[in-house]
Design a protein around this motif. Structure first.
Motif, PDB file in Angstrom:
ATOM      1  N   UNK A 217      55.060  36.103  44.739  1.00 51.89           N
ATOM      2  CA  UNK A 217      54.800  36.367  46.036  1.00 51.89           C
ATOM      3  C   UNK A 217      53.591  34.915  46.191  1.00 51.89           C
ATOM      4  N   UNK A 218      53.219  34.335  45.320  1.00 50.78           N
ATOM      5  CA  UNK A 218      52.388  33.109  45.324  1.00 50.78           C
ATOM      6  C   UNK A 218      50.886  33.773  45.631  1.00 50.78           C
ATOM      7  N   UNK A 219      50.426  34.692  45.133  1.00 46.70           N
ATOM      8  CA  UNK A 219      49.194  35.312  44.881  1.00 46.70           C
ATOM      9  C   UNK A 219      48.400  34.807  43.799  1.00 46.70           C
ATOM     10  N   UNK A 220      48.894  34.568  42.669  1.00 48.18           N
ATOM     11  CA  UNK A 220      48.543  33.960  41.607  1.00 48.18           C
ATOM     12  C   UNK A 220      49.617  32.863  41.016  1.00 48.18           C
ATOM     13  N   UNK A 221      48.901  32.117  40.170  1.00 50.50           N
ATOM     14  CA  UNK A 221      50.019  31.140  39.530  1.00 50.50           C
ATOM     15  C   UNK A 221      49.659  30.810  38.039  1.00 50.50           C
ATOM     16  N   UNK A 222      50.760  30.855  37.321  1.00 53.10           N
ATOM     17  CA  UNK A 222      50.432  30.737  35.818  1.00 53.10           C
ATOM     18  C   UNK A 222      49.751  29.393  35.595  1.00 53.10           C
ATOM     19  N   UNK A 223      49.122  28.940  34.712  1.00 52.62           N
ATOM     20  CA  UNK A 223      48.538  27.432  34.444  1.00 52.62           C
ATOM     21  C   UNK A 223      49.762  27.158  33.307  1.00 52.62           C
ATOM     22  N   UNK A 224      50.605  27.828  32.976  1.00 51.55           N
ATOM     23  CA  UNK A 224      51.583  27.346  32.080  1.00 51.55           C
ATOM     24  C   UNK A 224      52.240  28.593  30.985  1.00 51.55           C
ATOM     25  N   UNK A 225      52.648  28.080  29.823  1.00 48.81           N
ATOM     26  CA  UNK A 225      53.293  28.961  28.924  1.00 48.81           C
ATOM     27  C   UNK A 225      52.977  28.671  27.583  1.00 48.81           C
ATOM     28  N   UNK A 226      52.662  29.570  26.662  1.00 48.21           N
ATOM     29  CA  UNK A 226      52.580  29.584  25.402  1.00 48.21           C
ATOM     30  C   UNK A 226      53.778  30.369  24.916  1.00 48.21           C
ATOM     31  N   UNK A 227      54.789  29.407  24.488  1.00 50.50           N
ATOM     32  CA  UNK A 227      56.099  30.212  24.253  1.00 50.50           C
ATOM     33  C   UNK A 227      56.779  30.807  25.464  1.00 50.50           C
TER      34      UNK A 227
ATOM     35  N   UNK B  32      42.589  43.094  31.563  1.00 52.55           N
ATOM     36  CA  UNK B  32      41.330  42.800  32.075  1.00 52.55           C
ATOM     37  C   UNK B  32      41.146  43.425  33.760  1.00 52.55           C
ATOM     38  N   UNK B  33      42.567  43.060  34.292  1.00 52.20           N
ATOM     39  CA  UNK B  33      42.814  43.302  35.882  1.00 52.20           C
ATOM     40  C   UNK B  33      43.014  45.097  35.952  1.00 52.20           C
ATOM     41  N   UNK B  34      43.658  45.618  34.822  1.00 49.56           N
ATOM     42  CA  UNK B  34      43.917  46.777  35.018  1.00 49.56           C
ATOM     43  C   UNK B  34      45.415  46.949  35.671  1.00 49.56           C
ATOM     44  N   UNK B  35      46.157  45.957  35.711  1.00 51.07           N
ATOM     45  CA  UNK B  35      47.514  45.802  36.405  1.00 51.07           C
ATOM     46  C   UNK B  35      48.444  45.465  35.370  1.00 51.07           C
ATOM     47  N   UNK B  36      49.745  46.123  35.501  1.00 50.44           N
ATOM     48  CA  UNK B  36      50.926  45.819  34.698  1.00 50.44           C
ATOM     49  C   UNK B  36      51.183  44.480  34.710  1.00 50.44           C
TER      50      UNK B  36
ATOM     51  N   UNK C  52      42.669  40.635  45.152  1.00 52.41           N
ATOM     52  CA  UNK C  52      43.820  41.059  45.810  1.00 52.41           C
ATOM     53  C   UNK C  52      44.099  42.653  45.644  1.00 52.41           C
ATOM     54  N   UNK C  53      43.541  43.263  44.403  1.00 49.58           N
ATOM     55  CA  UNK C  53      43.580  44.715  44.535  1.00 49.58           C
ATOM     56  C   UNK C  53      42.605  45.371  45.513  1.00 49.58           C
ATOM     57  N   UNK C  54      41.470  44.816  46.000  1.00 47.28           N
ATOM     58  CA  UNK C  54      40.550  45.244  46.626  1.00 47.28           C
ATOM     59  C   UNK C  54      41.365  45.350  48.376  1.00 47.28           C
ATOM     60  N   UNK C  55      41.880  44.170  48.544  1.00 50.17           N
ATOM     61  CA  UNK C  55      42.399  43.673  49.810  1.00 50.17           C
ATOM     62  C   UNK C  55      43.618  44.970  49.823  1.00 50.17           C
ATOM     63  N   UNK C  56      44.428  45.209  49.066  1.00 50.40           N
ATOM     64  CA  UNK C  56      45.495  46.007  49.135  1.00 50.40           C
ATOM     65  C   UNK C  56      44.836  47.618  49.422  1.00 50.40           C
ATOM     66  N   UNK C  57      43.955  47.896  48.466  1.00 46.69           N
ATOM     67  CA  UNK C  57      43.247  49.229  48.805  1.00 46.69           C
ATOM     68  C   UNK C  57      42.764  49.319  50.192  1.00 46.69           C
ATOM     69  N   UNK C  58      42.340  48.044  50.689  1.00 46.29           N
ATOM     70  CA  UNK C  58      41.905  48.299  52.351  1.00 46.29           C
ATOM     71  C   UNK C  58      42.924  48.036  53.265  1.00 46.29           C
ATOM     72  N   UNK C  59      44.100  48.041  52.879  1.00 51.72           N
ATOM     73  CA  UNK C  59      45.191  48.223  53.700  1.00 51.72           C
ATOM     74  C   UNK C  59      46.033  46.876  54.147  1.00 51.72           C
TER      75      UNK C  59
END
Length: 135
Positions: free
Chosen positions: A28-38, A14-18, A54-61
């Motif tokens: 880096x603390x920009x996102x956090x997982x809510x948990x794990x499934x296995x 959905x995000x287009x990120x690897x 995050x992607x937009x801000x990175x593209x903006x420098x």
């Protein structure tokens, strides 16, 4: 509620990120997982919107540190607000430069000068697009 969660592959799609980028941003603390499934990380669906920012801000420098600071900003952080205003002014200058470069390329695409770079209008656009020295 867990059925609403997205696994790392869904967020990546959905995000287009690897997935590796997602793990890096989590480190880096920009996102956090809510948990794990296995072994698979699970994320709140709002993470996709956060990653778009995050992607937009990175593209903006923005640097990752600047993004982290923005994501944790509080209304009373006047120093951050000043830095954001300065960043917005920098972006305005870049937008103006990019618009002039776009105009020069559009002109070159229809110009009849041979070679194209001999066109005075093309050079007028290019000269206008040069970054201005700080005041």
């Amino acid at each position: 509620m867990d059925e609403d969660m997205l696994d790392i592959a869904e967020v990546a799609e959905r995000s287009g990120l690897a997935p590796s980028a997602l793990r890096f941003y989590e480190q880096k603390g920009l996102i956090s997982a809510a948990g794990r499934n296995g072994l698979r990380r699970r994320y709140d669906p709002a993470t996709v919107d956060r990653l778009a920012l995050v992607t937009s801000a990175r593209n903006a420098g923005f640097t990752l540190a600047e993004i982290a600071e923005l994501l944790s900003a509080k209304p009373a952080d006047s120093a951050l607000r000043e830095r954001l205003q300065a960043k917005a002014a920098d972006l305005e200058e870049r937008i103006a430069q990019l618009a002039l470069m776009r105009d020069s390329l559009l002109h070159a695409s229809v110009c009849l000068h041979d070679p194209l770079v001999d066109c005075p209008d093309f050079w007028r656009f290019v000269r206008s697009a040069r970054p201005r020295p700080p005041a």
